[in-house]
Design a protein around this motif. Structure first.
Motif, PDB file in Angstrom:
ATOM      1  N   LYS A 370      -1.455  -2.224  -9.003  1.00  0.00           N
ATOM      2  CA  LYS A 370      -1.523  -0.868  -8.464  1.00  0.00           C
ATOM      3  C   LYS A 370      -0.928  -0.812  -7.048  1.00  0.00           C
ATOM      4  O   LYS A 370      -0.219   0.124  -6.700  1.00  0.00           O
ATOM      5  CB  LYS A 370      -2.991  -0.422  -8.444  1.00  0.00           C
ATOM      6  CG  LYS A 370      -3.152   1.055  -8.699  1.00  0.00           C
ATOM      7  CD  LYS A 370      -4.598   1.404  -8.880  1.00  0.00           C
ATOM      8  CE  LYS A 370      -4.800   2.870  -8.477  1.00  0.00           C
ATOM      9  NZ  LYS A 370      -6.203   3.202  -8.361  1.00  0.00           N
ATOM     10  N   LYS A 371      -1.211  -1.854  -6.271  1.00  0.00           N
ATOM     11  CA  LYS A 371      -0.662  -1.901  -4.903  1.00  0.00           C
ATOM     12  C   LYS A 371       0.861  -2.031  -4.955  1.00  0.00           C
ATOM     13  O   LYS A 371       1.565  -1.461  -4.134  1.00  0.00           O
ATOM     14  CB  LYS A 371      -1.254  -3.094  -4.141  1.00  0.00           C
ATOM     15  CG  LYS A 371      -2.704  -2.940  -3.784  1.00  0.00           C
ATOM     16  CD  LYS A 371      -2.874  -2.021  -2.578  1.00  0.00           C
ATOM     17  CE  LYS A 371      -4.322  -1.972  -2.133  1.00  0.00           C
ATOM     18  NZ  LYS A 371      -4.561  -0.909  -1.149  1.00  0.00           N
ATOM     19  N   ALA A 372       1.342  -2.810  -5.917  1.00  0.00           N
ATOM     20  CA  ALA A 372       2.800  -2.996  -6.025  1.00  0.00           C
ATOM     21  C   ALA A 372       3.477  -1.675  -6.389  1.00  0.00           C
ATOM     22  O   ALA A 372       4.563  -1.357  -5.893  1.00  0.00           O
ATOM     23  CB  ALA A 372       3.118  -4.065  -7.072  1.00  0.00           C
ATOM     24  N   LYS A 373       2.809  -0.891  -7.220  1.00  0.00           N
ATOM     25  CA  LYS A 373       3.387   0.418  -7.564  1.00  0.00           C
ATOM     26  C   LYS A 373       3.390   1.345  -6.353  1.00  0.00           C
ATOM     27  O   LYS A 373       4.335   2.107  -6.139  1.00  0.00           O
ATOM     28  CB  LYS A 373       2.609   1.051  -8.729  1.00  0.00           C
ATOM     29  CG  LYS A 373       2.930   0.385 -10.069  1.00  0.00           C
ATOM     30  CD  LYS A 373       2.328   1.109 -11.244  1.00  0.00           C
ATOM     31  CE  LYS A 373       3.265   2.180 -11.740  1.00  0.00           C
ATOM     32  NZ  LYS A 373       2.822   2.795 -12.986  1.00  0.00           N
ATOM     33  N   ALA A 374       2.334   1.256  -5.557  1.00  0.00           N
ATOM     34  CA  ALA A 374       2.298   2.066  -4.328  1.00  0.00           C
ATOM     35  C   ALA A 374       3.392   1.609  -3.370  1.00  0.00           C
ATOM     36  O   ALA A 374       4.062   2.432  -2.724  1.00  0.00           O
ATOM     37  CB  ALA A 374       0.924   1.950  -3.669  1.00  0.00           C
ATOM     38  N   ALA A 375       3.605   0.296  -3.283  1.00  0.00           N
ATOM     39  CA  ALA A 375       4.671  -0.232  -2.411  1.00  0.00           C
ATOM     40  C   ALA A 375       6.029   0.240  -2.908  1.00  0.00           C
ATOM     41  O   ALA A 375       6.922   0.566  -2.120  1.00  0.00           O
ATOM     42  CB  ALA A 375       4.607  -1.759  -2.396  1.00  0.00           C
ATOM     43  N   ARG A 376       6.171   0.289  -4.213  1.00  0.00           N
ATOM     44  CA  ARG A 376       7.446   0.754  -4.780  1.00  0.00           C
ATOM     45  C   ARG A 376       7.719   2.209  -4.368  1.00  0.00           C
ATOM     46  O   ARG A 376       8.847   2.558  -3.985  1.00  0.00           O
ATOM     47  CB  ARG A 376       7.375   0.650  -6.315  1.00  0.00           C
ATOM     48  CG  ARG A 376       8.633   1.081  -6.996  1.00  0.00           C
ATOM     49  CD  ARG A 376       8.537   0.942  -8.515  1.00  0.00           C
ATOM     50  NE  ARG A 376       9.868   0.882  -9.064  1.00  0.00           N
ATOM     51  CZ  ARG A 376      10.180   0.499 -10.289  1.00  0.00           C
ATOM     52  NH1 ARG A 376       9.241   0.120 -11.117  1.00  0.00           N
ATOM     53  NH2 ARG A 376      11.421   0.480 -10.695  1.00  0.00           N
ATOM     54  N   ALA A 377       6.680   3.029  -4.422  1.00  0.00           N
ATOM     55  CA  ALA A 377       6.838   4.432  -4.011  1.00  0.00           C
ATOM     56  C   ALA A 377       7.227   4.508  -2.543  1.00  0.00           C
ATOM     57  O   ALA A 377       8.078   5.308  -2.147  1.00  0.00           O
ATOM     58  CB  ALA A 377       5.545   5.194  -4.284  1.00  0.00           C
TER      59      ALA A 377
END
Lengths: 483, 93
Positions: A370-377
């Motif tokens: 989930k954090k990686a997806k937030a970082a991607r955004a």
């Protein structure tokens, strides 16, 4: 000779298609024992296709500007009735029952596909050393890696075996080997080229793209590869063709140099070559300025969390039953799965599957995936902000020139870190062009990267083409030592 | 700081992934995974976003029936098959 130059000779009937094919085969036979870029050369079907191309040319009806040109295809793009092994024991004898859309487009444009190009197993690696066929060696220095994972495609073009090749880029796998081998390679916008028939690694990042002698080759090939495809829901094609946009003019184009990409960890000589290239763009009339780009420090962890998560899911299909390696004498379904996968996958692939299973597992999903997806955004927003001021960004492809073979295998984290300047482009779905901009003190190629907004592939290629029309870096060729 | 990732975690991951670490590679795999996961820890500084980091999907194709693949061609790559079906180890006693 570039692919377009060869096509020009073929179409003017200064050279016959069969002779061009035979020349490519002879060169491959002579150099491949040293370089190991090509893992299979198909003769029967290719000869038939060459005869048909010649007939069309003789009748003045070529199918495309590249009709009759032989090229290489990375060994993870399915070609009907041909082996597609992903350089893995798992698929060592897999024969594809269908064409990938990209392969179908190439065939429909009259290109010849004789050569299967070496790669890291399942495209997981940055050095083309995890291949079941053994490592590809860099034509500039046979003790060094050509980069990866599309190292075979890049090395085949650099060594002059083939004028162009197709690869795939999930985190830099076209751009980084292009830089290490001094060829031009393009990672198109996410959604430009269909991935139907591309063996999946990380589906939200994978993209097929071309290698060629210059940006014009890449534009001509991308125009053939791109297009919407009902079999890939992410694929909408490109809004405009690229080749007609190659005006040779960059006057007034605003190019940003993200200062974070020139910080600690970047080799001094690489930095110098890129800044010299920036000066050339200034001389050509572009407005080049420093800028800031948020999120670089998060790019590697975000990329490897997401890529491994998607890999663990995508590679769950290899169960020993339907296709691929099957362990002998397994007594239960579970032991068949486990033994087939353990014996069929190599070490790096196993490592990424384990990592992917971890970041998706209960208790760790929120902390990693989930954090990686937030970082991607966040990374995507950083690019959006930069492109409000700049048309393109110019930066290095890799922190250094080609590493020695064997160095990266001993330290996987070090290998992952070398992807620092390429993975963000995949996370944001942007087009990225890698092109040569000189040599370092050891005569090893340095590559630079031009990044554009999503679906502005034509602008990226226009800038790269303009640079090459005024410079000679892309004309540097290695003298390959024969084994 | 090394991530607290132990042998039991590795065993669980092997179960989830349906693969085994070959004999003699366990120690090195543990060390490598610990280093990589420790590096990934820097993501903890990222604030959760409302915005999804997924890639957008384009237009879906029309939902119309079309010919499927030839079954025989698809099964050609299976190592063991019988009467048009894949052969698997016995699942029920």
């Amino acid at each position: 000779m570039t692919a377009l130059e060869l096509a020009g000779r073929l179409h003017k009937r200064e050279m016959r298609v069969l002779d061009a094919l035979s020349e490519a085969q002879k060169k491959t036979q002579a150099l491949n024992p040293s370089v190991n870029a090509v893992t299979e050369w198909e003769e029967t079907e290719t000869l038939r296709a060459a005869e048909q191309a010649q007939k069309r040319i003789d009748e003045g009806k070529p199918l495309s500007p590249l009709d009759g040109v032989p090229i290489g295809v990375k060994d993870l793009i399915c070609i009907k009735d041909r082996r597609t092994s992903c350089a893995s024991r798992m698929l060592a004898d897999y024969v594809s029952p269908y064409d990938a859309t990209a392969a179908a487009h190439l065939k429909a444009a009259g290109l010849l596909l004789p050569a299967r190009c070496n790669m890291d197993e399942f495209a997981m690696g940055s050095t083309t050393e995890t291949s079941v066929y053994g490592p590809t060696r860099n034509p500039w220095d046979l003790t060094r890696s050509p980069g990866g994972s599309s190292g075979g495609s890049a090395a085949a073009v650099a060594a002059g075996m083939l004028p162009a090749a197709i690869g795939s880029d999930t985190g830099g796998s076209i751009r980084q080997p292009a830089a290490y081998c001094a060829v031009t390679g393009m990672k198109p916008s996410y959604g430009a080229v269909s991935r139907y028939g591309l063996v999946a690694y990380a589906s939200s990042l994978d993209q097929i793209g071309p290698f060629g002698g210059d940006a014009a080759d890449c534009a001509a090939l991308l125009d053939i590869l791109a297009g919407p495809d009902g079999r890939d829901a992410t694929c909408s094609g490109l809004p405009a063709p690229c080749f007609p946009a190659l005006s040779g003019d960059v006057r007034g184009i605003r190019i940003g140099l993200p200062r974070e990409y020139f910080g600690e960890g970047l080799d001094e000589e690489v930095r110098a070559r890129i800044l010299e290239a920036a000066d050339i763009f200034r001389e050509l009339g572009a407005d080049v300025e420093e800028c800031s780009l948020e999120g670089l420090d998060l790019a590697i962890p975000a990329y490897y969390v997401l890529a491994c998560a998607e890999a663990s899911s995508n590679l769950s299909r290899y169960d020993g039953l339907k296709y691929g390696y099957r362990a002998e004498d397994a007594e239960t379904p579970d032991s068949l799965y486990r033994r087939s996968r353990t014996e069929g996958f190599g070490r790096e692939v196993r490592r990424r599957i384990l990592l992917g299973s971890f970041v998706l597992s209960a208790g760790y999903y929120d902390a990693y995936y989930k954090k990686a997806k937030a970082a991607r955004a966040l990374i995507r927003r950083g690019f959006d902000a930069a492109f409000r001021t700049f048309d393109l960004l110019l930066c290095p492809v890799a922190p250094s020139t080609a590493p020695r073979l064997g160095e990266s295998l001993q330290d996987p984290l070090k290998m992952y870190l070398s992807d620092i300047y390429t993975v963000s482009v995949n996370l944001a779905g942007l087009p990225g062009l890698s092109l040569p901009c000189g040599l370092d003190g050891q005569d090893l190629p340095v590559g630079m990267q031009l990044i554009g907004p999503r679906f502005r592939d034509e602008l990226v290629l226009r800038a790269g083409d303009a640079f090459q029309k005024h410079t000679r870096f892309h004309l540097n060729k290695p003298e390959v030592k024969r084994a | 700081m090394e991530f607290e990732f132990g042998r039991e975690d590795l065993k669980r991951l092997q179960e989830l992934s349906r693969l085994d670490i070959p004999e003699g590679e366990e120690e090195q795999t543990l060390t490598e995974l610990r280093r990589i996961l420790a590096f990934m820890e820097r993501l903890s500084a990222v604030k959760d976003a409302d915005e999804e980091g997924s890639m957008p999907v384009g237009a879906l194709r029309a939902d119309e029936p079309a010919p499927a693949f030839d079954r025989e061609a698809l099964m050609r790559n299976a190592k063991r098959k019988k009467d048009g079906a894949y052969l698997a180890p016995q699942t029920v006693e």
